[in-house]
Design a protein around this motif. Structure first.
Motif, PDB file in Angstrom:
ATOM      1  N   ASN A 162       0.723  -1.124   0.070  1.00  0.00           N
ATOM      2  CA  ASN A 162       0.045   0.058  -0.099  1.00  0.00           C
ATOM      3  C   ASN A 162       0.878   1.166  -0.006  1.00  0.00           C
ATOM      4  OD1 ASN A 162      -1.872  -1.886   0.265  1.00  0.00           O
ATOM      5  ND2 ASN A 162      -3.085  -0.739   2.161  1.00  0.00           N
ATOM      6  N   GLU A 163       2.084   1.042   0.605  1.00  0.00           N
ATOM      7  CA  GLU A 163       2.953   2.294   0.326  1.00  0.00           C
ATOM      8  C   GLU A 163       3.419   2.715  -0.891  1.00  0.00           C
ATOM      9  OE1 GLU A 163       3.980   5.032   2.751  1.00  0.00           O
ATOM     10  OE2 GLU A 163       3.980   3.353   3.881  1.00  0.00           O
ATOM     11  N   PRO A 164       3.341   3.964  -1.060  1.00  0.00           N
ATOM     12  CA  PRO A 164       3.717   4.323  -2.647  1.00  0.00           C
ATOM     13  C   PRO A 164       5.070   4.085  -2.828  1.00  0.00           C
ATOM     14  CG  PRO A 164       2.218   5.997  -1.366  1.00  0.00           C
ATOM     15  CD  PRO A 164       2.705   4.994  -0.348  1.00  0.00           C
ATOM     16  N   GLY A 165       5.255   3.756  -4.122  1.00  0.00           N
ATOM     17  CA  GLY A 165       6.937   3.466  -4.311  1.00  0.00           C
ATOM     18  C   GLY A 165       7.321   2.171  -3.941  1.00  0.00           C
ATOM     19  N   PHE A 166       6.622   1.252  -3.484  1.00  0.00           N
ATOM     20  CA  PHE A 166       6.939  -0.023  -2.886  1.00  0.00           C
ATOM     21  C   PHE A 166       6.626  -1.027  -4.011  1.00  0.00           C
ATOM     22  CE2 PHE A 166       7.541   0.398   2.038  1.00  0.00           C
ATOM     23  CZ  PHE A 166       8.271   1.425   1.542  1.00  0.00           C
ATOM     24  N   GLY A 167       6.138  -0.859  -5.281  1.00  0.00           N
ATOM     25  CA  GLY A 167       5.804  -1.586  -6.384  1.00  0.00           C
ATOM     26  C   GLY A 167       4.712  -2.519  -6.177  1.00  0.00           C
ATOM     27  N   SER A 168       4.809  -3.658  -6.694  1.00  0.00           N
ATOM     28  CA  SER A 168       3.712  -4.846  -6.618  1.00  0.00           C
ATOM     29  C   SER A 168       4.233  -6.029  -6.085  1.00  0.00           C
ATOM     30  CB  SER A 168       2.981  -4.713  -7.770  1.00  0.00           C
ATOM     31  OG  SER A 168       3.829  -5.253  -8.993  1.00  0.00           O
ATOM     32  N   PHE A 169       3.559  -7.014  -5.576  1.00  0.00           N
ATOM     33  CA  PHE A 169       4.069  -8.179  -5.355  1.00  0.00           C
ATOM     34  C   PHE A 169       4.446  -9.037  -6.183  1.00  0.00           C
ATOM     35  CE2 PHE A 169       2.888 -12.789  -4.571  1.00  0.00           C
ATOM     36  CZ  PHE A 169       3.759 -12.973  -3.598  1.00  0.00           C
ATOM     37  N   LYS A 170       5.839  -9.435  -6.144  1.00  0.00           N
ATOM     38  CA  LYS A 170       6.396 -10.549  -6.817  1.00  0.00           C
ATOM     39  C   LYS A 170       7.034 -11.552  -6.191  1.00  0.00           C
ATOM     40  CE  LYS A 170       7.684  -6.957 -10.202  1.00  0.00           C
ATOM     41  NZ  LYS A 170       8.837  -6.342 -11.040  1.00  0.00           N
ATOM     42  N   SER A 174      12.983  -9.320  -2.945  1.00  0.00           N
ATOM     43  CA  SER A 174      12.977  -9.047  -1.709  1.00  0.00           C
ATOM     44  C   SER A 174      11.932  -8.069  -0.885  1.00  0.00           C
ATOM     45  CB  SER A 174      14.498  -7.780  -1.704  1.00  0.00           C
ATOM     46  OG  SER A 174      14.002  -6.805  -2.541  1.00  0.00           O
ATOM     47  N   GLY A 175      10.936  -7.686  -1.844  1.00  0.00           N
ATOM     48  CA  GLY A 175       9.831  -7.053  -1.267  1.00  0.00           C
ATOM     49  C   GLY A 175       8.897  -7.859  -0.774  1.00  0.00           C
ATOM     50  N   GLU A 176       8.975  -9.509  -1.109  1.00  0.00           N
ATOM     51  CA  GLU A 176       8.038 -10.546  -0.610  1.00  0.00           C
ATOM     52  C   GLU A 176       8.654 -10.523   1.003  1.00  0.00           C
ATOM     53  OE1 GLU A 176       6.464 -14.737  -1.823  1.00  0.00           O
ATOM     54  OE2 GLU A 176       8.622 -14.341  -1.928  1.00  0.00           O
ATOM     55  N   LYS A 177       9.770 -10.579   1.052  1.00  0.00           N
ATOM     56  CA  LYS A 177      10.380 -10.940   2.531  1.00  0.00           C
ATOM     57  C   LYS A 177       9.839  -9.823   3.510  1.00  0.00           C
ATOM     58  CE  LYS A 177      14.344 -13.652   1.039  1.00  0.00           C
ATOM     59  NZ  LYS A 177      15.679 -13.709   1.169  1.00  0.00           N
ATOM     60  N   SER A 179       7.214  -7.885   3.038  1.00  0.00           N
ATOM     61  CA  SER A 179       5.901  -8.169   2.817  1.00  0.00           C
ATOM     62  C   SER A 179       5.388  -8.911   4.095  1.00  0.00           C
ATOM     63  CB  SER A 179       5.019  -8.413   1.639  1.00  0.00           C
ATOM     64  OG  SER A 179       3.573  -8.581   2.060  1.00  0.00           O
ATOM     65  N   PHE A 180       6.314  -9.924   4.189  1.00  0.00           N
ATOM     66  CA  PHE A 180       6.015 -11.212   5.282  1.00  0.00           C
ATOM     67  C   PHE A 180       6.243 -10.400   6.814  1.00  0.00           C
ATOM     68  CE2 PHE A 180       7.068 -14.848   2.059  1.00  0.00           C
ATOM     69  CZ  PHE A 180       5.810 -14.757   1.754  1.00  0.00           C
ATOM     70  N   ALA A 181       7.241  -9.766   6.663  1.00  0.00           N
ATOM     71  CA  ALA A 181       7.581  -8.951   8.075  1.00  0.00           C
ATOM     72  C   ALA A 181       6.565  -7.886   8.322  1.00  0.00           C
ATOM     73  CB  ALA A 181       9.143  -8.537   7.971  1.00  0.00           C
ATOM     74  N   TYR A 182       6.163  -7.265   7.290  1.00  0.00           N
ATOM     75  CA  TYR A 182       5.071  -6.030   7.612  1.00  0.00           C
ATOM     76  C   TYR A 182       3.754  -6.862   8.177  1.00  0.00           C
ATOM     77  CZ  TYR A 182       2.712  -1.838   7.419  1.00  0.00           C
ATOM     78  OH  TYR A 182       1.777  -0.580   7.623  1.00  0.00           O
ATOM     79  N   ASN A 183       3.407  -7.963   7.304  1.00  0.00           N
ATOM     80  CA  ASN A 183       2.222  -9.002   7.983  1.00  0.00           C
ATOM     81  C   ASN A 183       2.253  -9.269   9.435  1.00  0.00           C
ATOM     82  OD1 ASN A 183       1.174  -8.427   5.519  1.00  0.00           O
ATOM     83  ND2 ASN A 183       0.887 -10.650   5.270  1.00  0.00           N
ATOM     84  N   GLU A 184       3.573  -9.617   9.779  1.00  0.00           N
ATOM     85  CA  GLU A 184       3.692 -10.019  11.388  1.00  0.00           C
ATOM     86  C   GLU A 184       3.680  -8.777  12.195  1.00  0.00           C
ATOM     87  OE1 GLU A 184       7.116 -13.590   9.953  1.00  0.00           O
ATOM     88  OE2 GLU A 184       7.869 -11.775  11.011  1.00  0.00           O
ATOM     89  N   GLU A 185       4.298  -7.646  11.787  1.00  0.00           N
ATOM     90  CA  GLU A 185       4.050  -6.492  12.648  1.00  0.00           C
ATOM     91  C   GLU A 185       2.589  -5.985  12.791  1.00  0.00           C
ATOM     92  OE1 GLU A 185       5.858  -1.909  13.036  1.00  0.00           O
ATOM     93  OE2 GLU A 185       6.292  -3.267  11.216  1.00  0.00           O
ATOM     94  N   ALA A 186       1.890  -6.108  11.773  1.00  0.00           N
ATOM     95  CA  ALA A 186       0.488  -5.740  11.543  1.00  0.00           C
ATOM     96  C   ALA A 186      -0.155  -6.672  12.243  1.00  0.00           C
ATOM     97  CB  ALA A 186       0.072  -5.665  10.242  1.00  0.00           C
ATOM     98  N   PHE A 187      -0.190  -7.822  12.503  1.00  0.00           N
ATOM     99  CA  PHE A 187      -0.603  -8.706  13.367  1.00  0.00           C
ATOM    100  C   PHE A 187      -0.708  -8.428  14.870  1.00  0.00           C
ATOM    101  CE2 PHE A 187      -1.423 -12.945  15.622  1.00  0.00           C
ATOM    102  CZ  PHE A 187      -2.770 -13.232  15.294  1.00  0.00           C
TER     103      PHE A 187
END
Length: 315
Positions: A162-170, A174-177, A179-187
């Motif tokens: 959702n953050e501008p400039g962070f691209g899309s899921f691939k 490195s963005g996927e990793k 994203s996983f870390a962000y999900n952990e923090e969000a939970f």
């Protein structure tokens, strides 16, 4: 099998009298009669078309105010959480979009939801968006669309992007990793929000908060256990779905594991006080089992946003 979700014991839309803790109570401006008629049409639309996962309350003496509770969707790090938004219509509505304030409890659980309560969303004209069609349209846009957009497009399965400039899921990037870390923090932050909600529920929603966490207590605690043991990545837990085999476990960061280990007994105690049936669950989280990293673990589910598509025609 998982615990079946019970229907709400109260209406999804209703009118109440107590607006004393509403964020916009002292700042909203008087609403002229012509605008009130337009707001009444919004009330009718909400009454007829709200999904089970969203509850809204209007105020009998303050036509310009609403409060909404949105339940986090499955297959996201926000699953089984309850998120509150205070809404204020402007005197010139619908020429201007409504104002929306997120009750954050001091937690930044999403790039679009700020600690100060700001909601960054193109439909609210608080973000420019990629296309003009995404911004507020006085002739077509509604509060219902705003709520559905927050649920499906903000509280989604991969909020990191959702953050501008962070691209899309691939997959495998490195963005996927990250994203996983962000999900952990969000939970983790979502679980902290649950504790605050149970302790101080917004007025007019006391019954909803108590019912919701009685209903979802077991899946939340089961998810905590599954995530802490690395049986499934955060956001991919479903109550009633078999856990991943031990050979498929994912790496669990020490900080995340410690956070869940601390949160679990507090959640258990809070849910117990609300009258939740927690048979078969321990009061403390045991993390004796070793967790191991997984090579090539794939994301399993993409959140469905068909409800929003009906309103926006999104691809």
């Amino acid at each position: 099998m998982g615990q079946p979700r019970r229907s709400k014991p109260f209406q999804r839309f209703d009118v109440i009298s107590d607006d004393s803790d509403h964020f916009y109570r002292d700042s909203s401006l008087p609403i002229p009669a012509t605008t009130q008629k337009k707001i009444m049409k919004e009330w009718k639309l909400l009454e007829q078309h709200l999904p089970q996962s969203i509850t809204v309350r209007a105020y009998e003496k303050r036509v310009g105010l609403l409060r909404a509770a949105i339940a986090g969707a499955s297959d996201t790090p926000y699953h089984d959480g309850l998120y509150f938004f205070d809404i204020s219509f402007t005197p010139h509505y619908p020429t201007q979009p409504p104002q929306v304030h997120y009750r954050s409890f001091g937690y930044r659980i999403n790039p679009n939801l700020y600690v100060n309560g700001n909601v960054c969303l193109s439909l609210l004209n608080t973000w420019p968006g990629k296309r003009k069609s995404e911004t507020w349209n006085p002739k077509e846009s509604t509060v219902l669309q705003v709520l559905l957009s927050i649920q499906a497009l903000v509280l989604n399965e991969r909020p990191y992007y959702n953050e501008p400039g962070f691209g899309s899921f691939k997959p495998g990037s490195s963005g996927e990793k990250k994203s996983f870390a962000y999900n952990e923090e969000a939970f983790v932050l979502s679980c902290n929000s649950m504790l605050h909600l149970i302790k101080t529920p917004p007025r007019g929603f006391e019954a909803l908060v108590a019912w919701h966490f009685r209903d979802r207590a077991c899946p939340i605690l089961q998810a905590c256990e599954a995530y802490a043991h690395g049986r499934v990545r955060v956001g991919y837990f479903r109550d009633g779905t078999p856990q991943q085999a031990p050979s498929s476990r994912v790496a669990v960061p020490k900080k995340f594991k410690e956070s869940i280990e601390s949160l679990y007994p507090r959640l258990y105690k809070a849910f117990s006080k609300e009258g939740a049936s927690l048979a078969g669950l321990s009061e403390e989280l045991s993390l004796d089992e070793a967790t191991a990293p997984v090579k090539g673990t794939k994301g399993l589910v993409v959140n469905v946003v068909s409800t929003v598509k009906k309103f926006f025609g999104l691809k």
